[in-house]
Write a protein that holds these residues in place. Structure first.
Motif, PDB file in Angstrom:
ATOM      1  N   ALA A 149       0.825  -1.199  -0.171  1.00  0.00           N
ATOM      2  CA  ALA A 149      -0.061  -0.112   0.038  1.00  0.00           C
ATOM      3  C   ALA A 149       0.856   1.226  -0.082  1.00  0.00           C
ATOM      4  CB  ALA A 149      -1.168  -0.085   1.138  1.00  0.00           C
ATOM      5  N   LEU A 150       2.131   0.825   0.240  1.00  0.00           N
ATOM      6  CA  LEU A 150       2.951   2.304   0.251  1.00  0.00           C
ATOM      7  C   LEU A 150       3.238   2.655  -1.163  1.00  0.00           C
ATOM      8  CD1 LEU A 150       5.604   1.388   3.330  1.00  0.00           C
ATOM      9  CD2 LEU A 150       3.783   2.866   3.260  1.00  0.00           C
ATOM     10  N   PHE A 151       3.218   1.770  -2.002  1.00  0.00           N
ATOM     11  CA  PHE A 151       3.537   2.044  -3.367  1.00  0.00           C
ATOM     12  C   PHE A 151       2.243   2.851  -4.114  1.00  0.00           C
ATOM     13  CE2 PHE A 151       6.276  -0.924  -2.183  1.00  0.00           C
ATOM     14  CZ  PHE A 151       7.766  -0.616  -2.728  1.00  0.00           C
ATOM     15  N   THR A 152       2.394   4.179  -4.502  1.00  0.00           N
ATOM     16  CA  THR A 152       1.292   4.947  -5.028  1.00  0.00           C
ATOM     17  C   THR A 152       1.775   5.683  -6.275  1.00  0.00           C
ATOM     18  OG1 THR A 152       2.023   6.681  -3.710  1.00  0.00           O
ATOM     19  CG2 THR A 152       0.379   5.409  -2.605  1.00  0.00           C
ATOM     20  N   GLU A 153       0.893   6.248  -6.966  1.00  0.00           N
ATOM     21  CA  GLU A 153       1.261   6.945  -8.283  1.00  0.00           C
ATOM     22  C   GLU A 153       2.340   7.927  -7.810  1.00  0.00           C
ATOM     23  OE1 GLU A 153      -1.513   5.627  -7.772  1.00  0.00           O
ATOM     24  OE2 GLU A 153      -2.819   5.210  -9.744  1.00  0.00           O
ATOM     25  N   ASP A 154       2.021   8.702  -6.562  1.00  0.00           N
ATOM     26  CA  ASP A 154       2.839   9.798  -6.183  1.00  0.00           C
ATOM     27  C   ASP A 154       4.172   9.265  -5.352  1.00  0.00           C
ATOM     28  OD1 ASP A 154       1.119  11.515  -6.795  1.00  0.00           O
ATOM     29  OD2 ASP A 154       0.243  11.614  -5.075  1.00  0.00           O
ATOM     30  N   ASN A 155       4.324   8.115  -4.765  1.00  0.00           N
ATOM     31  CA  ASN A 155       5.380   7.424  -4.258  1.00  0.00           C
ATOM     32  C   ASN A 155       5.626   6.222  -4.843  1.00  0.00           C
ATOM     33  OD1 ASN A 155       6.168   9.342  -1.912  1.00  0.00           O
ATOM     34  ND2 ASN A 155       4.336   9.172  -1.367  1.00  0.00           N
ATOM     35  N   ALA A 156       6.258   6.195  -6.047  1.00  0.00           N
ATOM     36  CA  ALA A 156       6.124   4.926  -6.835  1.00  0.00           C
ATOM     37  C   ALA A 156       7.391   4.039  -6.713  1.00  0.00           C
ATOM     38  CB  ALA A 156       6.166   5.481  -8.300  1.00  0.00           C
ATOM     39  N   THR A 157       8.436   4.537  -6.119  1.00  0.00           N
ATOM     40  CA  THR A 157       9.687   3.805  -5.775  1.00  0.00           C
ATOM     41  C   THR A 157      10.151   3.983  -4.682  1.00  0.00           C
ATOM     42  OG1 THR A 157      11.407   5.304  -6.633  1.00  0.00           O
ATOM     43  CG2 THR A 157      10.324   4.037  -8.150  1.00  0.00           C
ATOM     44  N   TRP A 158      10.806   2.869  -3.918  1.00  0.00           N
ATOM     45  CA  TRP A 158      11.318   2.912  -2.438  1.00  0.00           C
ATOM     46  C   TRP A 158      12.367   2.084  -2.363  1.00  0.00           C
ATOM     47  CZ3 TRP A 158       8.250   4.781   1.688  1.00  0.00           C
ATOM     48  CH2 TRP A 158       6.950   5.607   1.613  1.00  0.00           C
ATOM     49  N   THR A 159      12.991   2.473  -1.447  1.00  0.00           N
ATOM     50  CA  THR A 159      14.457   1.576  -1.092  1.00  0.00           C
ATOM     51  C   THR A 159      14.056   0.806   0.149  1.00  0.00           C
ATOM     52  OG1 THR A 159      15.385   3.076   0.488  1.00  0.00           O
ATOM     53  CG2 THR A 159      16.229   3.266  -1.961  1.00  0.00           C
TER      54      THR A 159
ATOM     55  N   GLN B 186       8.309  -9.692  -4.495  1.00  0.00           N
ATOM     56  CA  GLN B 186       9.116  -9.895  -5.708  1.00  0.00           C
ATOM     57  C   GLN B 186       8.732 -10.995  -6.600  1.00  0.00           C
ATOM     58  OE1 GLN B 186      12.874  -8.574  -5.074  1.00  0.00           O
ATOM     59  NE2 GLN B 186      12.567  -6.562  -5.574  1.00  0.00           N
ATOM     60  N   GLN B 187       8.920 -12.471  -5.716  1.00  0.00           N
ATOM     61  CA  GLN B 187       8.803 -13.583  -6.509  1.00  0.00           C
ATOM     62  C   GLN B 187       7.576 -13.725  -7.208  1.00  0.00           C
ATOM     63  OE1 GLN B 187       9.929 -16.868  -3.884  1.00  0.00           O
ATOM     64  NE2 GLN B 187      11.681 -15.697  -2.991  1.00  0.00           N
ATOM     65  N   ARG B 188       6.495 -13.121  -6.607  1.00  0.00           N
ATOM     66  CA  ARG B 188       5.274 -13.133  -7.203  1.00  0.00           C
ATOM     67  C   ARG B 188       4.997 -11.977  -8.551  1.00  0.00           C
ATOM     68  NH1 ARG B 188       1.895 -16.926  -5.182  1.00  0.00           N
ATOM     69  NH2 ARG B 188       3.172 -18.206  -3.929  1.00  0.00           N
ATOM     70  N   GLY B 189       5.942 -11.157  -8.640  1.00  0.00           N
ATOM     71  CA  GLY B 189       6.081 -10.176  -9.661  1.00  0.00           C
ATOM     72  C   GLY B 189       5.142  -9.039  -9.117  1.00  0.00           C
ATOM     73  N   LEU B 190       4.695  -9.006  -7.946  1.00  0.00           N
ATOM     74  CA  LEU B 190       4.094  -7.888  -7.200  1.00  0.00           C
ATOM     75  C   LEU B 190       4.758  -6.526  -7.017  1.00  0.00           C
ATOM     76  CD1 LEU B 190       1.630  -9.704  -5.057  1.00  0.00           C
ATOM     77  CD2 LEU B 190       1.358  -8.992  -7.339  1.00  0.00           C
ATOM     78  N   LEU B 191       6.240  -6.837  -6.801  1.00  0.00           N
ATOM     79  CA  LEU B 191       7.014  -5.680  -6.463  1.00  0.00           C
ATOM     80  C   LEU B 191       8.189  -5.976  -7.800  1.00  0.00           C
ATOM     81  CD1 LEU B 191       7.420  -5.062  -2.810  1.00  0.00           C
ATOM     82  CD2 LEU B 191       5.916  -3.763  -4.455  1.00  0.00           C
ATOM     83  N   TRP B 192       8.931  -5.048  -7.752  1.00  0.00           N
ATOM     84  CA  TRP B 192       9.782  -4.875  -9.045  1.00  0.00           C
ATOM     85  C   TRP B 192      11.098  -4.144  -8.675  1.00  0.00           C
ATOM     86  CZ3 TRP B 192       9.870  -7.548 -13.397  1.00  0.00           C
ATOM     87  CH2 TRP B 192      10.540  -7.229 -14.626  1.00  0.00           C
ATOM     88  N   SER B 193      12.370  -4.967  -8.801  1.00  0.00           N
ATOM     89  CA  SER B 193      13.504  -4.454  -8.380  1.00  0.00           C
ATOM     90  C   SER B 193      14.036  -3.383  -9.699  1.00  0.00           C
ATOM     91  CB  SER B 193      14.594  -5.227  -8.199  1.00  0.00           C
ATOM     92  OG  SER B 193      14.768  -5.563  -6.927  1.00  0.00           O
ATOM     93  N   GLY B 194      14.252  -2.072  -9.441  1.00  0.00           N
ATOM     94  CA  GLY B 194      14.755  -1.304 -10.529  1.00  0.00           C
ATOM     95  C   GLY B 194      16.033  -1.041 -10.292  1.00  0.00           C
ATOM     96  N   GLU B 195      16.328   0.338 -10.826  1.00  0.00           N
ATOM     97  CA  GLU B 195      17.882   0.687 -10.908  1.00  0.00           C
ATOM     98  C   GLU B 195      18.302   1.149  -9.421  1.00  0.00           C
ATOM     99  OE1 GLU B 195      18.244   3.701 -13.959  1.00  0.00           O
ATOM    100  OE2 GLU B 195      17.394   1.856 -15.449  1.00  0.00           O
ATOM    101  N   GLN B 196      19.520   0.908  -9.290  1.00  0.00           N
ATOM    102  CA  GLN B 196      20.092   1.581  -7.799  1.00  0.00           C
ATOM    103  C   GLN B 196      19.137   1.160  -6.494  1.00  0.00           C
ATOM    104  OE1 GLN B 196      19.305   5.537  -9.370  1.00  0.00           O
ATOM    105  NE2 GLN B 196      21.349   5.683 -10.300  1.00  0.00           N
ATOM    106  N   GLY B 197      18.620  -0.171  -6.793  1.00  0.00           N
ATOM    107  CA  GLY B 197      17.996  -0.762  -5.651  1.00  0.00           C
ATOM    108  C   GLY B 197      16.671  -0.293  -5.357  1.00  0.00           C
ATOM    109  N   ARG B 198      15.950   0.664  -6.054  1.00  0.00           N
ATOM    110  CA  ARG B 198      14.878   1.106  -5.969  1.00  0.00           C
ATOM    111  C   ARG B 198      13.903   0.097  -6.464  1.00  0.00           C
ATOM    112  NH1 ARG B 198      15.173   5.895  -3.897  1.00  0.00           N
ATOM    113  NH2 ARG B 198      12.771   5.884  -3.622  1.00  0.00           N
ATOM    114  N   ILE B 199      12.539   0.044  -5.484  1.00  0.00           N
ATOM    115  CA  ILE B 199      11.812  -1.144  -5.536  1.00  0.00           C
ATOM    116  C   ILE B 199      10.502  -0.276  -6.089  1.00  0.00           C
ATOM    117  CG2 ILE B 199      10.247  -2.842  -4.631  1.00  0.00           C
ATOM    118  CD1 ILE B 199      12.683  -2.815  -2.541  1.00  0.00           C
ATOM    119  N   SER B 200       9.698  -1.036  -7.197  1.00  0.00           N
ATOM    120  CA  SER B 200       8.567  -0.249  -7.628  1.00  0.00           C
ATOM    121  C   SER B 200       7.344  -1.358  -7.619  1.00  0.00           C
ATOM    122  CB  SER B 200       8.859   0.463  -8.922  1.00  0.00           C
ATOM    123  OG  SER B 200       9.079  -0.507  -9.834  1.00  0.00           O
ATOM    124  N   ALA B 201       6.403  -0.905  -8.145  1.00  0.00           N
ATOM    125  CA  ALA B 201       5.035  -1.880  -8.520  1.00  0.00           C
ATOM    126  C   ALA B 201       5.675  -2.915  -9.719  1.00  0.00           C
ATOM    127  CB  ALA B 201       4.021  -1.173  -8.808  1.00  0.00           C
ATOM    128  N   GLY B 202       5.176  -4.278  -9.421  1.00  0.00           N
ATOM    129  CA  GLY B 202       5.597  -5.035 -10.309  1.00  0.00           C
ATOM    130  C   GLY B 202       4.547  -5.306 -11.324  1.00  0.00           C
TER     131      GLY B 202
END
Lengths: 262, 262
Positions: free
Chosen positions: B32-42, B65-81
């Motif tokens: 729930a922390l992942f929103t349009e306004d806060n799309a990526t988190w470390t 992440q294993q279920r594809g619901l989160l996604w590892s992007g660049e520089q260790g930032r996590i986003s919606a999968g």
């Protein structure tokens, strides 16, 4: 966040940062049973299909209902809940393929008459992020958001060219054909050299595919663009034609870029 | 389902079928922390914001992440999968409001100049299932799929008219104004009598709303249609006008029906 309890806990008996949290995995498995075709379930059906204890199903369903991800309808039937709409918006914002790229997929599907899918790699699986169904009445076997294994199919071969050894090991561990990491790496090298991949009946008997990589400016594989359909329509002659079309479309989508991942 | 382990287990210390499964609730809180306004988190940001132990965050993120619901992007930032896309389709299929009803919402918003939301009740919360933003530059405070409390706002008052005592008790327990179940029941009876509800600054200072029920053929409350905006624009005169418009629109949507729930 309702809790600030910071104890190193939870429910994975043999812990460790890389082990999946069992009840989370189970909750997601339950959610995954809800599809467009099987939109409503009773607790009894969920219990029978999941193989979980009824008490476990009840508690997981209750938790998912409290968050609005499941919904109690008439006659005790459970369906997808309105809370999923939040993820819908987020997924769309993050993963929606640009209209220009979708147009390329439509053109490819129209010219070849087969279904076109765009897949990204997620760990040891691939996930369909966009689809254009073919004009022929092929059975619709893959949906957007579906997870598929990485051990079979033309799109998987293409995505493996971008996988590191850890991902290759995970794929090898699941591969029904029993290929090794070295074997997968060699195959990936070959696909990289050819610039495309072809498969017949690997993941599903009677299904064939042709795939090519969508790459970023540095040539890193972002996605696999795949044309798929029944094997009888994927003759050598058709595959030769399809290959040219898929490669060309993949190059065009690479230039357009997909999402923030171009 | 990967598991057939049917032991009555998991991680809720004080079990019982109605208690939420803690790690599932935590995983959903993280998502729930992942929103349009806060799309990526470390991981660090997730740890700090959630108040959970870093090991817990790592394990939950890994599972998601294993279920594809989160996604590892660049520089260790996590986003919606991309796995969220599956839920997106399911949510759309199940909860998409018919185009005719959306048109009624657009007309209402255009004629009143304010934002129009459609809410359904989910336990002790309400969830926005459709929205039409007003033409004025109001701050966009509610998104489709968002959960809001049932203790405040005109839409909540309307939805409480369809709530049973168990739901009223859950709302009373959370109510910052400390109303009792009896108090809430009396308020609901009043709203039922009037056929609409008005609120000023209940959930958020400076925000006002007018809401009316969308009902099924038996008169049961399916949803609340609400017009919302800044309190200075909700003068007595405007509210009188808005009330007529909202009630009329809610009646029209009731006749159209929303989803399979009409």
């Amino acid at each position: 966040m309702p809790t600030t309890d910071a104890a190193p806990e939870d429910d994975t008996p043999a812990g460790g940062a890389s082990s999946p949290v069992r009840s989370v995995a189970r909750a997601l498995d339950l959610l995954a049973l809800f599809t467009e075709d099987n939109a409503t379930w009773t607790v009894r059906e969920l219990t029978e299909t999941s193989g979980l204890a009824k008490t476990t199903v009840l508690r997981l369903v209750d938790t998912l209902q409290q968050r609005g991800l499941l919904w109690s309808g008439e006659q005790g039937r459970i369906s997808a809940g309105p809370g999923l709409l939040r993820w819908a918006n987020l997924a769309r914002t993050t993963w929606q393929v640009p209209e220009q790229a979708r147009q390329v997929m439509r053109d490819l599907s129209d010219s070849c008459g087969e279904t076109v899918n765009l897949y990204v790699r997620s760990g040891a699986t691939r996930i369909c992020v966009e689809q254009r169904e073919g004009r022929r009445s092929v059975r619709h076997i893959v949906r957007v958001g579906d997870e598929l294994p990485l051990w079979g199919g033309a799109a998987s071969k293409v995505l493996l060219t971008g996988a590191d050894d850890r991902a290759l090991a995970a794929v090898a561990a699941l591969d029904p054909a029993g290929r090794t990491v070295d074997g997968l790496r060699a195959e990936a090298a070959e696909v990289r050299e050819h610039g495309h991949a072809v498969s017949h009946g690997e993941r599903e008997v009677g299904a064939s595919g042709v795939a090519a990589p969508v790459v970023d400016a540095d040539g890193a594989v972002l996605a696999a663009l795949a044309l798929g359909g029944p094997t009888p329509r994927f003759t050598d002659e058709a595959v030769a034609e399809f290959t040219v079309a898929v490669r060309d479309a993949a190059r065009r989508i690479s230039r357009i870029g997909i999402g923030g991942r171009a």
